[in-house]
Design a protein around this motif. Sequence first.
Motif, PDB file in Angstrom:
ATOM      1  N   UNK A   1      36.537  41.021  35.259  1.00 46.55           N
ATOM      2  CA  UNK A   1      37.767  40.887  35.992  1.00 46.55           C
ATOM      3  C   UNK A   1      38.349  39.489  35.811  1.00 46.55           C
ATOM      4  N   UNK A   2      37.469  38.541  35.546  1.00 44.17           N
ATOM      5  CA  UNK A   2      37.962  37.180  35.390  1.00 44.17           C
ATOM      6  C   UNK A   2      38.830  37.051  34.148  1.00 44.17           C
ATOM      7  N   UNK A   8      40.058  37.467  41.901  1.00 41.44           N
ATOM      8  CA  UNK A   8      40.240  37.294  43.347  1.00 41.44           C
ATOM      9  C   UNK A   8      40.127  38.625  44.099  1.00 41.44           C
ATOM     10  N   UNK A   9      40.175  39.739  43.377  1.00 38.49           N
ATOM     11  CA  UNK A   9      40.072  41.059  44.007  1.00 38.49           C
ATOM     12  C   UNK A   9      38.650  41.629  43.969  1.00 38.49           C
ATOM     13  N   UNK A  35      48.750  43.344  44.611  1.00 39.32           N
ATOM     14  CA  UNK A  35      50.111  43.365  44.078  1.00 39.32           C
ATOM     15  C   UNK A  35      50.279  44.531  43.114  1.00 39.32           C
ATOM     16  N   UNK A  36      51.525  44.888  42.863  1.00 36.38           N
ATOM     17  CA  UNK A  36      51.820  46.025  41.992  1.00 36.38           C
ATOM     18  C   UNK A  36      51.288  45.786  40.573  1.00 36.38           C
ATOM     19  N   UNK A  37      51.503  44.585  40.044  1.00 39.42           N
ATOM     20  CA  UNK A  37      51.021  44.268  38.692  1.00 39.42           C
ATOM     21  C   UNK A  37      49.507  44.303  38.596  1.00 39.42           C
ATOM     22  N   UNK A  38      48.839  43.719  39.587  1.00 41.85           N
ATOM     23  CA  UNK A  38      47.374  43.688  39.590  1.00 41.85           C
ATOM     24  C   UNK A  38      46.793  45.081  39.788  1.00 41.85           C
ATOM     25  N   UNK A  78      29.031  45.370  22.968  1.00 39.89           N
ATOM     26  CA  UNK A  78      28.994  44.071  23.639  1.00 39.89           C
ATOM     27  C   UNK A  78      30.043  43.988  24.743  1.00 39.89           C
ATOM     28  N   UNK A  79      31.241  44.499  24.474  1.00 45.39           N
ATOM     29  CA  UNK A  79      32.270  44.454  25.518  1.00 45.39           C
ATOM     30  C   UNK A  79      31.976  45.474  26.618  1.00 45.39           C
ATOM     31  N   UNK A  80      31.373  46.585  26.238  1.00 42.64           N
ATOM     32  CA  UNK A  80      31.080  47.640  27.203  1.00 42.64           C
ATOM     33  C   UNK A  80      29.949  47.254  28.157  1.00 42.64           C
ATOM     34  N   UNK A  81      28.987  46.502  27.672  1.00 39.10           N
ATOM     35  CA  UNK A  81      27.832  46.156  28.499  1.00 39.10           C
ATOM     36  C   UNK A  81      28.236  45.247  29.661  1.00 39.10           C
ATOM     37  N   UNK A  82      29.379  44.601  29.545  1.00 36.06           N
ATOM     38  CA  UNK A  82      29.859  43.727  30.619  1.00 36.06           C
ATOM     39  C   UNK A  82      30.614  44.487  31.702  1.00 36.06           C
ATOM     40  N   UNK A  83      30.854  45.762  31.485  1.00 40.65           N
ATOM     41  CA  UNK A  83      31.591  46.557  32.462  1.00 40.65           C
ATOM     42  C   UNK A  83      30.609  47.308  33.370  1.00 40.65           C
ATOM     43  N   UNK A  84      31.079  47.747  34.541  1.00 44.59           N
ATOM     44  CA  UNK A  84      30.180  48.442  35.478  1.00 44.59           C
ATOM     45  C   UNK A  84      29.650  49.755  34.903  1.00 44.59           C
ATOM     46  N   UNK A  85      28.375  50.008  35.133  1.00 38.69           N
ATOM     47  CA  UNK A  85      27.744  51.261  34.710  1.00 38.69           C
ATOM     48  C   UNK A  85      26.862  51.774  35.829  1.00 38.69           C
TER      49      UNK A  85
END
Length: 143
Positions: A1-2, A8-9, A35-38, A78-85
């Motif tokens: 998310x960073x 911040x969410x 916010x709408x964008x976030x 590599x990018x996937x392992x950083x996401x929630x599972x």
Amino acid sequence: MKSLRLHKYIDLFKNMTYEDMLCITEEFLQGLGVTKGASHKLSICIEKLKERTNHLSRLEQDLVNGQIKIQTVVEDLASMVLSPMKPIESVDGGSNEDNVAHRFLKVLDIGMFVYYILKSLQNNIFTVGSMVQRDTNAPQDEE
């Protein structure tokens, strides 16, 4: 998310289950004051999480069929392992085919298998090549 500048969410997700997170909509987030964008960015990320199982299945097939570079697979993993599972619930019983972590490990296993085969082939080619080079450099018997 960073990396998306949405860190911040993060507190919104701390007490949610994986299944709850996958059900989040833009409207729900906006109702929490996002916010709408976030909320739009977050909902796109959540949709990508839902597509990972299919993406991993395609990676697996492409890897087995030799239709994808191992580097591309490694970058995706590599990018996937950083996401929630969601954790793998059981290794032996039940179907884990829809479980992202299970699919991830399956593709990783195939990727490592392909890597070791390629490494072995490279070593064999190097060994044969150096033997051929020694034979061509060896003095020839003149009769």
